[in-house]
Design a protein around this motif. Structure first.
Motif, short mmCIF file in Angstrom:
data_model
loop_
_atom_site.label_atom_id
_atom_site.label_comp_id
_atom_site.label_asym_id
_atom_site.label_seq_id
_atom_site.Cartn_x
_atom_site.Cartn_y
_atom_site.Cartn_z
N PRO A 88 0.82 -1.21 0.00
CA PRO A 88 0.00 0.00 0.00
C PRO A 88 0.86 1.26 0.00
O PRO A 88 2.04 1.21 0.32
CB PRO A 88 -0.76 -0.10 1.32
N THR A 89 0.25 2.38 -0.36
CA THR A 89 0.91 3.69 -0.28
C THR A 89 0.75 4.21 1.15
O THR A 89 -0.31 4.06 1.74
CB THR A 89 0.19 4.66 -1.24
N VAL A 90 1.82 4.77 1.69
CA VAL A 90 1.70 5.42 3.00
C VAL A 90 2.05 6.89 2.80
O VAL A 90 3.22 7.24 2.64
CB VAL A 90 2.61 4.77 4.06
N ARG A 91 1.05 7.74 2.77
CA ARG A 91 1.27 9.16 2.48
C ARG A 91 1.95 9.89 3.63
O ARG A 91 1.65 9.63 4.79
CB ARG A 91 -0.06 9.85 2.20
N VAL A 126 6.20 6.71 0.72
CA VAL A 126 6.29 5.27 0.54
C VAL A 126 5.30 4.78 -0.53
O VAL A 126 4.09 4.94 -0.39
CB VAL A 126 6.01 4.54 1.87
N ASN A 127 5.86 4.25 -1.61
CA ASN A 127 5.11 3.62 -2.70
C ASN A 127 4.19 4.55 -3.49
O ASN A 127 3.42 4.09 -4.34
CB ASN A 127 4.27 2.43 -2.18
#
Lengths: 280, 410
Positions: A88-91, A126-127
């Motif tokens: 997953p994206t971690v903003r 992240v991602n």
């Protein structure tokens, strides 16, 4: 190192893994083949302890501990590391921060990133907006920092371009202590025998096997381990005959084991020092 | 002696004295006292009491003035300090500026209307003119930010201010406005009119840090007019409790190529009610806008509005509302609006409201963080909005405010 005993796992009310028995010893790298939807990712998720994979029965042992009900972070701290297939994206959290977290502040983030040609991404969230190949490199960078005893890799080659697949292979070998390096006073055989790191690798295409030495292959079919053997032989068979062939084997297994799904244990690769033998 | 325009402003205000605002709880302004006392002017604002200085600092206002181009402080209804440390910049009280510069009337009730509602009317009808007048002369570039503080110190009082900020042609100005109340204020109100004018090719950064209390009602009314090639960057941070806060600042992009950006970070603890939005009207070709809001409730109510209006071709604007609900009783209502009045425009929005994704928590736990640590990391990241084009010192100021707010969360 890792032992799954009669493990049955459900998502919601639906059982998706049935009576899985698997043992990975220190120094061994196992490969998990299987068609889409056969339960490969679920098996890694259950080993890692994700909430959606509910253990209905059976046990998970790691490093001698029964971790079946342990929280995810305790498993991670005991030495299990997972490279996600679709992380997953971690903003608002940078890759640099997360790699630091993985290494518990004890690693040189820049130097590790250099190895994966990933320094330019360290200050990005992240991602966020990463391509398929960038995601895989980000995952491996985190694992390098984490340095787990058991490395779970979920399709490490998917979305990776040809240019980077050798790089990915090299880093995985390093994670698993399988990179060939000269060490004073130790023969390569001794080095191989001294390996402790273990791995379980999911591959759909099998491409990664060209870059990674593995010891044992398994086929997961409709939630059951239906076959075990030399990874290259299994891949060869799957490529030529397809997973349809697995139907026959699983029927045979069921008949032989009286429906217990207890599949025959192979002997291939039990001595991790002996290499895979079947390559080329 | 009033001019015809002044008479008209007063007449319009009188007619709107009882007019409820379009949004937010309708406050009874008669329940607040209007402070008559005039506080002494302080040549040296470090003479303020330690507890007051601490309140100001929490709102981003450092009375020592270090790394600041100038300082304005209003307590209740009195301007207690006004100073500037860089040539090309002006810091005056609004009353003084209107007296000194006859042309200043041209910036008086032009970006905000006196009869918008009872709050604008209240300020227009107030016997004295409070607030600051801050101006960067043509081509002037502020090295450090200017700071302004609006401090409500008196229990049960209403504070009203009317601010004017002008960035003249080619100027660059950064303003930090810290609005806060004394710890003893259990009941109070703040009404702030702010009119911003960004001239051709100028850049204005306005960072507002709110640090109120459980019993304070707040009604800011802001308008910004931006000329050709100008940039207006608004940052708003409110992480502390406030009883009721309602505002819907508007920017008018009047010159070709003008840009407006609004970034807001809001946290509503139990008992807080916020109705906050940002509106941009793109009136000239090739103008651009971005509105980003991060809202988080730990039990309070947040209505997060956003509105982009395209009135000219070749404009592009994006609106983003993200909300995290961290408590069972919290409410977040995101209302993004897009209005295109001509063709050949590009307006978009993105809104997402919900709990923290379990997938993200598990991802971080798989890296060895406990569930609480993973949650805190995700929340910190959520509130960590990197506001583009900010000087590092200003970003550090915002980060500090966010960090202080986070401490209250965990």
């Amino acid at each position: 190192m890792l032992r799954l005993e009669n493990l049955t796992v459900a998502v919601g009310e639906r059982e998706i893994l049935h009576d899985i028995n698997l043992e990975i010893r220190p120094g061994e790298v196992h490969v998990l083949f299987g068609p889409n939807g056969s339960g490969k990712t679920s098996l890694l998720g259950a080993i890692m302890g994700f909430a959606r994979y509910r253990v209905v029965s059976g046990k998970i042992y790691f490093q001698g501990e029964d971790i079946t009900t342990w929280p995810i972070d305790a498993r991670a701290r005991l030495g299990i590391g997972l490279s996600f297939q679709r992380p997953p994206t971690v903003r608002g959290v940078t890759t640099r921060q997360l790699v630091g977290v993985c290494g518990r502040g004890q690693v040189e983030v820049e130097a590790l990133a250099e190895e994966l040609n990933f320094r330019d991404f360290l200050d990005r969230d992240v991602n966020l907006g990463f391509s398929g190949g960038e995601l895989k490199r980000s995952e491996l960078l985190q694992l390098l920092a984490q340095d787990p005893q058991l490395v779970l890799l979920d399709e490490p080659e998917s979305g990776v371009d040809l240019e980077n697949i050798a790089l990915i292979g090299r880093v995985i070998n390093r994670l698993l202590e399988r990179d060939v390096v000269h060490r004073e006073g130790k023969s390569q055989r001794e080095i191989r025998r001294g390996r402790r790191k273990a791995g379980l690798v999911i591959t759909h295409t099998g491409y990664i096997l060209d870059y990674l030495n593995t010891d044992v292959g398994h086929v997961l079919f409709e939630g059951r381990l239906s076959c075990v053997g030399n990874p290259h032989e299994l891949l060869d068979c799957i490529q030529k005959l397809g997973y349809e062939e697995c139907v026959r084997c699983s029927i045979e297994n069921a008949t032989m084991a009286g429906g217990q799904g207890n599949y025959a244990h192979g002997t291939a690769g039990r001595d991790s020092g002996a290499g895979t033998g079947g390559r080329g | 002696m009033h001019t015809a325009r002044q008479e008209e402003i007063l007449a319009r205000a009188r007619a709107a004295a009882g007019k409820a605002a379009a949004y937010g709880e309708d406050l009874d302004l008669n329940s607040y006292r209007v402070s008559a006392a005039t506080l002494p002017y302080l040549n040296d604002p470090t003479q303020l009491a330690a507890e007051d200085r601490a309140r100001l600092l929490a709102a981003g206002v450092d009375v020592t003035g270090s790394d600041r181009a100038g300082t304005f402080i209003q307590i209740n209804q009195s301007v207690v300090h006004c100073g500037v440390a860089q040539e090309g910049l002006e810091v005056l009280s609004t009353a003084e500026a209107l007296e000194k510069y006859p042309w200043a009337e041209e910036y008086w009730w032009r970006a905000v209307l006196p009869d918008q509602d009872k709050y604008t009317a209240h300020v227009a009808l107030a016997p004295q003119r409070n607030g600051y007048f801050i101006r960067a002369l043509p081509g002037a570039r502020a090295v450090y930010p200017l700071q302004a503080c609006l401090y409500l110190q008196q229990e049960g009082a209403v504070q009203d201010v009317h601010n004017i900020v002008i960035a003249e042609e080619g100027a660059e100005l950064h303003l930090v406005s810290g609005c806060t109340s004394a710890a003893r204020v259990k009941h109070g109100a703040h009404i702030g009119i702010s009119e911003f004018y960004v001239k051709k090719g100028a850049r204005l950064t306005f960072t507002m840090i709110h640090n109120w209390a459980e019993g304070v009602a707040v009604r800011p009314r802001s308008g910004t007019v931006i000329a050709e090639g100008g940039l207006f960057l608004s940052n708003y941070v409110c992480l502390q409790p406030v009883r009721t806060m309602q505002m819907y600042p508007t920017a008018w992009l009047q010159g070709p190529g003008a840009v407006a950006r609004y970034y807001s970070i809001l946290v509503a603890p139990p008992g807080s009610s916020m109705d906050v939005g940002s509106r941009v009207v793109l009136q000239a070709p090739r103008t651009r806008a971005e509105v980003v809001a991060r809202t988080l409730t730990t039990g309070g109510e947040i209505i997060n509005r956003g509105c982009l209006v395209a009135e000219a071709p070749e404009v592009k604007a994006h609106l983003e509302c993200r909300g995290l609900v961290l408590a069972e009783t919290g409410v977040i209502h995101a209302i993004p609006e897009l209005l295109a009045k001509v063709g050949n425009v590009d307006l978009s929005h993105e809104a997402a409201v919900g709990k923290i994704a379990e997938e993200e928590i598990e991802y971080l736990m798989a890296r060895g963080l406990s569930e609480d640590e993973a949650t805190a990391t995700i929340v910190r990241g959520f509130l960590n909005v990197q506001m583009m084009g900010l000087p590092p010192a200003l970003q550090a100021e915002i980060d500090k405010a966010v960090e202080a707010g986070e401490k209250a969360l965990f």
